[in-house]
Design an enzyme around this catalytic site. Structure first.
Site, mmCIF file in Angstrom:
data_model
loop_
_atom_site.group_PDB
_atom_site.id
_atom_site.type_symbol
_atom_site.label_atom_id
_atom_site.label_comp_id
_atom_site.label_asym_id
_atom_site.label_seq_id
_atom_site.Cartn_x
_atom_site.Cartn_y
_atom_site.Cartn_z
ATOM 1 N N HIS A 25 51.610 43.605 49.544
ATOM 2 C CA HIS A 25 50.240 43.808 49.058
ATOM 3 C C HIS A 25 49.975 43.143 47.714
ATOM 4 O O HIS A 25 48.835 42.767 47.431
ATOM 5 C CB HIS A 25 49.916 45.309 48.974
ATOM 6 C CG HIS A 25 50.643 46.048 47.896
ATOM 7 N ND1 HIS A 25 51.995 46.368 47.977
ATOM 8 C CD2 HIS A 25 50.228 46.529 46.692
ATOM 9 C CE1 HIS A 25 52.356 47.013 46.888
ATOM 10 N NE2 HIS A 25 51.307 47.127 46.092
ATOM 11 N N ASP A 26 50.994 42.992 46.893
ATOM 12 C CA ASP A 26 50.811 42.404 45.558
ATOM 13 C C ASP A 26 51.251 40.950 45.478
ATOM 14 O O ASP A 26 51.393 40.412 44.370
ATOM 15 C CB ASP A 26 51.580 43.216 44.512
ATOM 16 C CG ASP A 26 50.794 44.412 44.002
ATOM 17 O OD1 ASP A 26 49.559 44.453 44.193
ATOM 18 O OD2 ASP A 26 51.414 45.314 43.409
ATOM 19 N N LYS A 32 49.716 38.482 43.052
ATOM 20 C CA LYS A 32 50.003 38.463 41.618
ATOM 21 C C LYS A 32 50.801 37.229 41.212
ATOM 22 O O LYS A 32 50.951 36.944 40.022
ATOM 23 C CB LYS A 32 50.746 39.738 41.203
ATOM 24 C CG LYS A 32 49.835 40.960 41.165
ATOM 25 C CD LYS A 32 50.558 42.197 40.664
ATOM 26 C CE LYS A 32 49.608 43.381 40.563
ATOM 27 N NZ LYS A 32 50.289 44.613 40.112
ATOM 28 N N ASP A 52 50.430 53.276 46.565
ATOM 29 C CA ASP A 52 50.558 52.377 45.418
ATOM 30 C C ASP A 52 50.310 53.127 44.110
ATOM 31 O O ASP A 52 51.064 52.987 43.136
ATOM 32 C CB ASP A 52 49.564 51.225 45.575
ATOM 33 C CG ASP A 52 49.698 50.163 44.498
ATOM 34 O OD1 ASP A 52 50.823 49.894 44.053
ATOM 35 O OD2 ASP A 52 48.664 49.590 44.113
ATOM 36 N N HIS A 58 43.212 47.077 49.161
ATOM 37 C CA HIS A 58 43.977 48.239 48.680
ATOM 38 C C HIS A 58 43.533 48.743 47.316
ATOM 39 O O HIS A 58 43.960 49.815 46.884
ATOM 40 C CB HIS A 58 45.496 47.947 48.701
ATOM 41 C CG HIS A 58 46.001 47.093 47.581
ATOM 42 N ND1 HIS A 58 45.917 45.714 47.581
ATOM 43 C CD2 HIS A 58 46.616 47.421 46.411
ATOM 44 C CE1 HIS A 58 46.464 45.230 46.481
ATOM 45 N NE2 HIS A 58 46.897 46.250 45.742
ATOM 46 N N HIS A 59 42.638 48.012 46.633
ATOM 47 C CA HIS A 59 42.078 48.507 45.372
ATOM 48 C C HIS A 59 40.610 48.916 45.517
ATOM 49 O O HIS A 59 39.938 49.168 44.501
ATOM 50 C CB HIS A 59 42.223 47.467 44.259
ATOM 51 C CG HIS A 59 43.580 47.450 43.629
ATOM 52 N ND1 HIS A 59 44.098 48.536 42.945
ATOM 53 C CD2 HIS A 59 44.546 46.491 43.586
ATOM 54 C CE1 HIS A 59 45.314 48.242 42.506
ATOM 55 N NE2 HIS A 59 45.607 47.009 42.889
ATOM 56 N N HIS A 85 43.818 39.520 42.128
ATOM 57 C CA HIS A 85 45.060 39.440 42.899
ATOM 58 C C HIS A 85 44.934 39.902 44.358
ATOM 59 O O HIS A 85 45.616 39.344 45.218
ATOM 60 C CB HIS A 85 46.208 40.161 42.174
ATOM 61 C CG HIS A 85 46.248 41.638 42.355
ATOM 62 N ND1 HIS A 85 45.610 42.512 41.508
ATOM 63 C CD2 HIS A 85 46.863 42.424 43.280
ATOM 64 C CE1 HIS A 85 45.815 43.751 41.896
ATOM 65 N NE2 HIS A 85 46.575 43.724 42.973
#
Length: 210
Positions: free
Chosen positions: A58-59, A62, A140, A111-112, A87
């Site tokens: 998921h990250d 970044k 998360d 996801h954010h 990101h």
């Protein structure tokens, strides 16, 4: 296509581990929390596997953010925060280009997002946010709160659970918070039991006994 998917996932996981030396286990823990929550919700093994892999990657976006911003010990400027918020889009762009990763890329993209519609990148709210992304948001955030960061020490699991409840209905899906806090946190997880292998013919499977 399966072979492409498997090898691409393996390469991205290795790249992510090399790049994020400071907290290489964050994504493994998020993936494990998310997979357990998906299982508690009665989701199929296929859906659990997708959510697990989305947790691992998921990250990945970044990689496109400056290390100076990612590891800054002090408060971010408005411009730096806007950069951080890119990101999930970068994650989506990377993952959606790989055959077989469309659903996983959408979980990473959203996801954010927040349950009240005040998140990013698109301001989706409620059930308009894919379920997998709502699961990742809880997993998360819990791991972030219970881990040491350059800008603050970790919280206890009790304090992190209280924070999840406080933000249920605004930042998080309240049903997911209830299941996570009542059925996942008390039982605990061992991320090592949820590490996956991407070398098996036929796809990605969990290395676990339950």
């Amino acid at each position: 296509m399966k072979s492409t998917f498997i090898h691409a996932a393996r390469a991205l996981m290795k790249l992510q581990e090399v790049r994020f030396k400071v907290s290489p286990n964050h994504s493994w823990r998020v993936a494990a929390y998310a997979a357990v929550l998906a299982k508690k919700l009665g989701m199929s093994e296929k859906e659990q596997n997708r959510i697990y892999l989305a947790g691992l990657l998921h990250d990945i976006g970044k990689l496109g953010i400056s290390s100076a911003i990612l590891h800054k010990p002090g408060k971010l400027t408005a411009a730096e925060w806007e950069e951080i918020k890119k990101h999930p889009v970068y994650s989506y762009e990377i993952l959606s280009a790989i055959p077989g990763m469309k659903a996983i890329s959408l979980m990473a993209l959203y996801h954010h997002e927040r349950y009240d519609g005040c998140g990013y990148p698109e301001g989706l709210g409620g059930e308009a946010i894919p379920l997998g992304a709502r699961i990742l948001a809880v997993a998360d955030s819990f791991d972030a709160m219970t881990s040491d960061r350059v800008y603050r020490p970790r919280m206890s699991e009790e304090m992190a659970t209280e924070e999840l409840y406080r933000c249920a209905g605004t930042q998080f899906d309240p049903q997911l918070v209830e299941v996570f806090c009542c059925r996942v946190v008390p039982e605990g997880i061992d991320p090592e039991l949820y590490r996956i292998t991407v070398d098996i013919p036929g796809g990605v499977k969990h290395l676990r006994n339950n």
